[in-house]
Write a protein that holds these residues in place. Structure first.
Motif, PDB file in Angstrom:
ATOM      1  N   GLY A 160       0.900  -1.125   0.098  1.00  9.68           N
ATOM      2  CA  GLY A 160      -0.061  -0.078  -0.004  1.00  9.68           C
ATOM      3  C   GLY A 160       0.966   1.191  -0.091  1.00  9.68           C
ATOM      4  N   GLU A 161       2.289   1.293  -0.271  1.00  7.79           N
ATOM      5  CA  GLU A 161       2.846   2.399  -0.140  1.00  7.79           C
ATOM      6  C   GLU A 161       2.525   3.252  -1.699  1.00  7.79           C
ATOM      7  OE1 GLU A 161       3.973   3.984   2.174  1.00  7.79           O
ATOM      8  OE2 GLU A 161       4.279   2.385   3.829  1.00  7.79           O
ATOM      9  N   ILE A 165       5.687   5.686  -4.876  1.00 10.22           N
ATOM     10  CA  ILE A 165       6.171   5.299  -6.313  1.00 10.22           C
ATOM     11  C   ILE A 165       6.580   6.512  -6.564  1.00 10.22           C
ATOM     12  CG2 ILE A 165       4.342   3.434  -6.253  1.00 10.22           C
ATOM     13  CD1 ILE A 165       2.962   5.401  -8.106  1.00 10.22           C
ATOM     14  N   TYR A 249      -2.066   3.045 -11.677  1.00  6.98           N
ATOM     15  CA  TYR A 249      -1.310   1.654 -11.212  1.00  6.98           C
ATOM     16  C   TYR A 249      -2.127   0.908 -10.368  1.00  6.98           C
ATOM     17  CZ  TYR A 249       2.200   4.857 -13.255  1.00  6.98           C
ATOM     18  OH  TYR A 249       2.869   5.867 -13.955  1.00  6.98           O
ATOM     19  N   SER A 252      -5.270  -0.731 -12.481  1.00  3.58           N
ATOM     20  CA  SER A 252      -4.563  -1.887 -13.289  1.00  3.58           C
ATOM     21  C   SER A 252      -4.124  -3.199 -12.506  1.00  3.58           C
ATOM     22  CB  SER A 252      -3.485  -1.597 -14.073  1.00  3.58           C
ATOM     23  OG  SER A 252      -4.059  -0.443 -14.983  1.00  3.58           O
ATOM     24  N   LEU A 253      -3.570  -2.992 -11.289  1.00  5.48           N
ATOM     25  CA  LEU A 253      -3.038  -4.243 -10.720  1.00  5.48           C
ATOM     26  C   LEU A 253      -3.943  -4.549  -9.566  1.00  5.48           C
ATOM     27  CD1 LEU A 253       0.715  -2.587  -9.862  1.00  5.48           C
ATOM     28  CD2 LEU A 253      -0.069  -4.796 -11.083  1.00  5.48           C
ATOM     29  N   LEU A 254      -4.928  -3.941  -9.112  1.00  6.20           N
ATOM     30  CA  LEU A 254      -5.784  -4.493  -7.933  1.00  6.20           C
ATOM     31  C   LEU A 254      -7.241  -4.322  -8.469  1.00  6.20           C
ATOM     32  CD1 LEU A 254      -4.454  -2.156  -5.200  1.00  6.20           C
ATOM     33  CD2 LEU A 254      -3.997  -4.619  -5.132  1.00  6.20           C
ATOM     34  N   SER A 255      -7.799  -3.672  -9.750  1.00  7.04           N
ATOM     35  CA  SER A 255      -9.200  -3.789  -9.958  1.00  7.04           C
ATOM     36  C   SER A 255      -9.912  -3.528  -8.950  1.00  7.04           C
ATOM     37  CB  SER A 255      -9.487  -5.006 -10.820  1.00  7.04           C
ATOM     38  OG  SER A 255     -10.598  -4.855 -11.452  1.00  7.04           O
ATOM     39  N   TYR A 288     -12.139  -1.037 -16.947  1.00 10.47           N
ATOM     40  CA  TYR A 288     -12.213  -0.642 -15.194  1.00 10.47           C
ATOM     41  C   TYR A 288     -12.885   0.451 -14.803  1.00 10.47           C
ATOM     42  CZ  TYR A 288      -7.701  -3.634 -15.316  1.00 10.47           C
ATOM     43  OH  TYR A 288      -6.715  -4.397 -15.130  1.00 10.47           O
TER      44      TYR A 288
ATOM     45  N   HIS B 133       4.013 -12.791  -7.072  1.00 11.56           N
ATOM     46  CA  HIS B 133       3.569 -11.722  -8.050  1.00 11.56           C
ATOM     47  C   HIS B 133       4.256 -12.505  -9.155  1.00 11.56           C
ATOM     48  CE1 HIS B 133       1.976  -8.315  -9.969  1.00 11.56           C
ATOM     49  NE2 HIS B 133       3.327  -7.679 -10.567  1.00 11.56           N
ATOM     50  N   THR B 145      -1.341 -12.315  -9.071  1.00 15.31           N
ATOM     51  CA  THR B 145      -0.931 -12.493  -7.974  1.00 15.31           C
ATOM     52  C   THR B 145      -1.489 -13.554  -7.160  1.00 15.31           C
ATOM     53  OG1 THR B 145      -0.438 -10.026  -7.986  1.00 15.31           O
ATOM     54  CG2 THR B 145      -0.250 -10.944  -5.787  1.00 15.31           C
ATOM     55  N   MET B 158     -10.518  -8.898 -13.000  1.00 18.29           N
ATOM     56  CA  MET B 158      -9.676  -7.959 -13.840  1.00 18.29           C
ATOM     57  C   MET B 158      -8.213  -7.634 -13.260  1.00 18.29           C
ATOM     58  SD  MET B 158     -12.526  -5.639 -15.655  1.00 18.29           S
ATOM     59  CE  MET B 158     -11.451  -4.499 -16.472  1.00 18.29           C
ATOM     60  N   ALA B 159      -7.967  -8.023 -12.007  1.00 21.94           N
ATOM     61  CA  ALA B 159      -6.659  -7.403 -11.689  1.00 21.94           C
ATOM     62  C   ALA B 159      -5.516  -8.245 -12.671  1.00 21.94           C
ATOM     63  CB  ALA B 159      -6.467  -7.995 -10.200  1.00 21.94           C
ATOM     64  N   GLY B 160      -4.362  -7.277 -12.465  1.00 23.52           N
ATOM     65  CA  GLY B 160      -3.147  -7.807 -12.805  1.00 23.52           C
ATOM     66  C   GLY B 160      -2.817  -7.394 -14.392  1.00 23.52           C
ATOM     67  N   GLU B 161      -3.293  -6.351 -14.682  1.00 25.00           N
ATOM     68  CA  GLU B 161      -3.259  -5.577 -16.017  1.00 25.00           C
ATOM     69  C   GLU B 161      -1.845  -4.672 -16.048  1.00 25.00           C
ATOM     70  OE1 GLU B 161      -3.775  -6.977 -18.814  1.00 25.00           O
ATOM     71  OE2 GLU B 161      -5.831  -7.870 -18.464  1.00 25.00           O
ATOM     72  N   LEU B 162      -0.726  -5.263 -15.581  1.00 29.47           N
ATOM     73  CA  LEU B 162       0.644  -4.558 -15.597  1.00 29.47           C
ATOM     74  C   LEU B 162       0.971  -4.379 -16.910  1.00 29.47           C
ATOM     75  CD1 LEU B 162       2.848  -3.718 -13.697  1.00 29.47           C
ATOM     76  CD2 LEU B 162       3.930  -5.893 -13.992  1.00 29.47           C
ATOM     77  N   HIS B 164      -0.767  -2.961 -19.068  1.00 30.52           N
ATOM     78  CA  HIS B 164      -1.459  -1.904 -19.750  1.00 30.52           C
ATOM     79  C   HIS B 164      -1.280  -0.707 -18.912  1.00 30.52           C
ATOM     80  CE1 HIS B 164      -2.827  -4.147 -23.108  1.00 30.52           C
ATOM     81  NE2 HIS B 164      -2.860  -5.331 -22.254  1.00 30.52           N
ATOM     82  N   ILE B 165      -0.391  -0.450 -17.815  1.00 30.60           N
ATOM     83  CA  ILE B 165      -0.097   0.751 -17.377  1.00 30.60           C
ATOM     84  C   ILE B 165       0.722   1.699 -18.368  1.00 30.60           C
ATOM     85  CG2 ILE B 165       0.131  -0.237 -15.183  1.00 30.60           C
ATOM     86  CD1 ILE B 165       3.032   0.243 -14.959  1.00 30.60           C
ATOM     87  N   ALA B 166       0.116   3.021 -18.434  1.00 31.72           N
ATOM     88  CA  ALA B 166       0.921   3.859 -19.554  1.00 31.72           C
ATOM     89  C   ALA B 166       2.226   4.070 -19.084  1.00 31.72           C
ATOM     90  CB  ALA B 166       0.105   5.005 -19.243  1.00 31.72           C
ATOM     91  N   TYR B 249       6.033  -0.452  -9.173  1.00 30.85           N
ATOM     92  CA  TYR B 249       4.637  -0.098  -8.677  1.00 30.85           C
ATOM     93  C   TYR B 249       3.835  -1.603  -7.901  1.00 30.85           C
ATOM     94  CZ  TYR B 249       5.397   3.416 -12.257  1.00 30.85           C
ATOM     95  OH  TYR B 249       6.024   4.597 -12.773  1.00 30.85           O
ATOM     96  N   SER B 250       4.054  -2.670  -8.715  1.00 31.03           N
ATOM     97  CA  SER B 250       3.598  -3.945  -8.204  1.00 31.03           C
ATOM     98  C   SER B 250       4.399  -4.003  -6.805  1.00 31.03           C
ATOM     99  CB  SER B 250       4.181  -5.106  -9.035  1.00 31.03           C
ATOM    100  OG  SER B 250       3.586  -4.929 -10.337  1.00 31.03           O
ATOM    101  N   LEU B 253       2.479  -1.501  -4.065  1.00 26.08           N
ATOM    102  CA  LEU B 253       1.131  -1.710  -3.892  1.00 26.08           C
ATOM    103  C   LEU B 253       1.027  -3.111  -3.150  1.00 26.08           C
ATOM    104  CD1 LEU B 253      -0.170  -0.270  -7.260  1.00 26.08           C
ATOM    105  CD2 LEU B 253      -0.635   0.696  -4.766  1.00 26.08           C
TER     106      LEU B 253
END
Lengths: 327, 327
Positions: A160-161, A165, A249, A252-255, A288, B133, B145, B158-162, B164-166, B249-250, B253
Motif C-alpha cells: 500500500g505504499e 512510487i 497503477y 490496473s494491478l488491483l481492480s 475498469y 507476483h 498475484t 480484472m486485476a493484474g493488467e501490468l 497496460h499501465i501507461a 509499482y507492483s 502496492l
C-alpha cells in the motif's frame, strides 16, 4: 448489544470511541497523547479513557467485545506490536499484550491508515463493495486495500505504499530516502512546497500574502483556486494528474470496485478529483472505469475510530471461531 | 494417488497433462487446437485427450479428481465461462459446464496467465512464499498475484493488467485502445518493434541481417546482445528499465515475497533482469528489496498445465468442503 472501543492514536491526540455492533459511534473522548511521558503513560491513559467511555455514555462495560487501535508507522498486526512509530517514539511496543492486561478484553492493532480504510470499507464510502482501495492524503499519502472484508497486507505487512512510487520528472527528496515520490507532490506538504517554489521563482499569485506571513497552507491553495488564481489552479491540476497516474497503477494491478479518498486532502474534492478522472480516462483500460466508483470518504473525522472498532470486532470473532489471532 | 488433468488451451495447440497430487507431471499430450472447427470440436478433442492420457500413461481413471483448463482472454472463473477469447473466437462459452458433461468430473477454468502463475506459486519458483507476483512476457505481458495460495482477482476478475499501465514518453498504440502501454515495450513484439524502428532510422546493427530477411525476432536481439551489439544492448537495457518501473509499482502496492518472470521473455534472463534490478534499487523503498526475491520461472513449458491441475485440485477440495465453487 455488544460494544467495541476504537482508538486513533495520533502524535498529538488520542481519540477513543465507543462503537456498537452496527458500527455506530455512541460517543467519543479526545485527550492529548503526551507521548513524551512514555509508553506506560499513554497506555494507562487509553485504559482510563475506555473506562470513562462506558460511564459517560452509560453503556454496559461487560458488553465490551474487543478494543482496536490504529497507530501510525510500522505495525505487526499479527503479534500486536508497534514496530516503529516515529512521532510517538515507539520501538517494538507490545501494545496488544500490554493494553489487554489493563483492560481485560482482546486488543487488536494496525496501522492508522489501514484502520481508516477498513472503516470506510465496512461502514462508509466503500460499504458493500468487494474491493475497496482507500487513499489518505494528509501530510503524506498512504493507501490500503480491503478485499471481501479483509485487509490486504502483503509481505511484511508492507503493501500500500502508493505514496512512495517514483513520479517521472520529480526530484524532491522524500523522507523515505528516495526522490520524487508521489507524496512529495500529492500531500498537504507537497501542495505547499509547489506553491512556495513557484512564489520563490517570482510567480504572482494570491498565495503571496499567506506565504509572506509564513502561514501558507494547502487550504490556502484550495481557497485561491476557488478565487480563480492561476497558480493555485495549476498546482491542483498537476497534483490531481499525479494522483491520477498513481491510481491508474492501483486500478490496473488491483481492480478495485471503489476508490475512497480520505484524509485532509479529501476536502479538496473536485479540485483534485476532476484532474484525477481526466488522467484516468486517458491512462486506464476503459473496462475498469465502467465498474469503478471514486468517492470522497464519508467518515473523515471518525473513520479511524470506527475502522479500529470494526477491525477489532472482525478479529475477535475470528479468534473465537478458529482460535487464531490473525486472518 | 489422486490425479488431476491440467489443460493449456492455446490459439495453436492444446496441451493436456496428467498431474498427480504432488503436482508432478506424469505425462502430456499435445494436439492442434483447430479452433476454426468450432467450440464442440475443441471440447470433444479435449475430452478425448483426457481419456487417452489415462490409457497411455497407465493411470486409474477413477482416480481423476478434477480438470483445470487455462484459456486465453477474459474468463469468469466463478461461473466457468470463457467470456471472450479473441484467438479462439470464443464468446460466452460455458467451458466448465460443457466439459463437465463430457468427462464426468468437476472442471475449473481460469485465464492462462493466472494458471501459469498459480503453478509457479504452488510448485515452482514461488513455492512456499506468502505472496507471489508472476509476470509472463510473450507476445504481450500480463501478471497475476497469488496470496497465501489463493489467486487475487479484483473486481470483474480484472486485476493484474501490468501490461497496460501507461509508460511516460511512450506513444505506440496498444491493442487495448490506449497508447504507450508497458507491453508495447516489454514483450517480444515490443522488443522487435524497438529494433525495427531503430533500423529504419538507419542505425547500424547485427540485427540488420535478420531484419532484411524479414525474420527479425526477440531471440535475435538476445543473441546480438551476447555478441556485444550496441543497439541490442540499448534495447534490452531500456526494456528492462521499463519492466523495472512497472514492477516498482507492483512492489509498492502488493509487497510480494517473490516475483516470478515467465513466458518466452524469461529466456532473456539477466539481459533483462540486470536493468530491472538496477531500476528497482533506485525506485523502491529499500525495505521491500530486503525481503523480495526475483526469479525466472521454473515451469516455463509445463507451468500452465501444472498450474491448471493445482488450481483444479484446490477448487475441487473447496467445493467438497463448503459446497461452494469459488474461493
Amino acid at each position: 448489544m455488544q460494544y467495541m472501543v476504537g482508538i486513533d492514536v495520533g502524535g498529538t491526540n488520542i481519540v477513543c470511541g465507543l462503537v456498537n455492533e452496527r458500527y455506530e459511534l455512541v460517543g467519543k473522548l479526545k485527550r492529548p497523547t503526551e507521548a513524551a511521558l512514555g509508553v506506560d503513560h499513554v497506555l494507562d491513559k487509553i485504559a482510563n479513557m475506555i473506562g470513562e467511555l462506558f460511564v459517560q455514555f452509560e453503556a454496559d462495560r461487560t458488553r465490551l467485545l474487543a478494543v482496536g487501535a490504529g497507530i501510525p508507522g510500522f505495525i505487526d498486526p499479527e503479534r500486536g506490536v508497534s514496530i516503529f512509530a516515529s512521532n510517538l517514539k515507539w520501538h517494538n511496543v507490545d501494545v496488544s499484550g500490554r493494553l489487554n492486561a489493563k483492560v481485560g478484553v482482546p486488543v487488536f492493532i494496525d496501522n492508522d491508515v489501514r484502520m481508516y480504510v477498513y472503516g470506510e470499507a465496512m461502514s462508509g464510502a466503500g460499504r458493500g463493495a468487494g474491493v475497496v482501495h482507500g487513499v489518505t492524503i494528509g501530510t503524506g499519502l498512504a493507501a490500503a486495500t480491503v478485499v471481501q472484508g479483509e485487509l490486504y497486507y502483503g509481505s511484511g505487512f508492507m503493501a500500500g505504499e502508493l505514496g512512495h512510487i517514483a513520479i517521472p520528472g520529480e526530484t524532491t527528496p522524500c523522507g523515505c530516502g528516495l526522490t520524487g515520490c508521489l507524496e512529495t507532490v500529492v500531500s498537504a506538504t507537497g501542495i505547499v512546497r509547489q506553491a512556495k517554489q513557484a512564489l520563490e521563482r517570482g510567480r504572482e499569485s494570491l498565495l503571496r500574502g499567506p506565504y509572506e506571513r509564513g502561514e501558507l497552507s494547502a487550504a490556502d491553495v484550495s481557497q485561491a483556486y476557488d478565487e480563480g488564481d492561476a497558480l493555485a489552479i495549476e498546482i491542483m491540476e498537476y497534483t490531481g494528474q499525479v494522483l491520477g497516474t498513481g491510481l491508474s497503477y492501483s486500478i490496473s494491478l488491483l481492480s478495485p470496485d471503489v476508490i475512497v479518498i480520505g484524509g485532509g486532502g479529501a476536502m479538496a474534492g473536485d479540485r483534485l478529483l476532476k484532474p484525477v478522472r481526466e488522467t484516468l480516462s486517458r491512462s486506464v483500460y476503459h473496462g475498469y472505469l465502467e465498474r469503478l466508483t471514486i468517492r470522497q470518504g464519508e467518515l473523515i473525522d471518525d473513520g479511524g475510530v470506527i475502522g479500529s472498532a470494526a477491525f477489532a470486532k472482525s478479529r475477535a470473532e475470528k479468534l473465537r471461531q478458529t482460535g487464531e489471532g490473525i486472518i
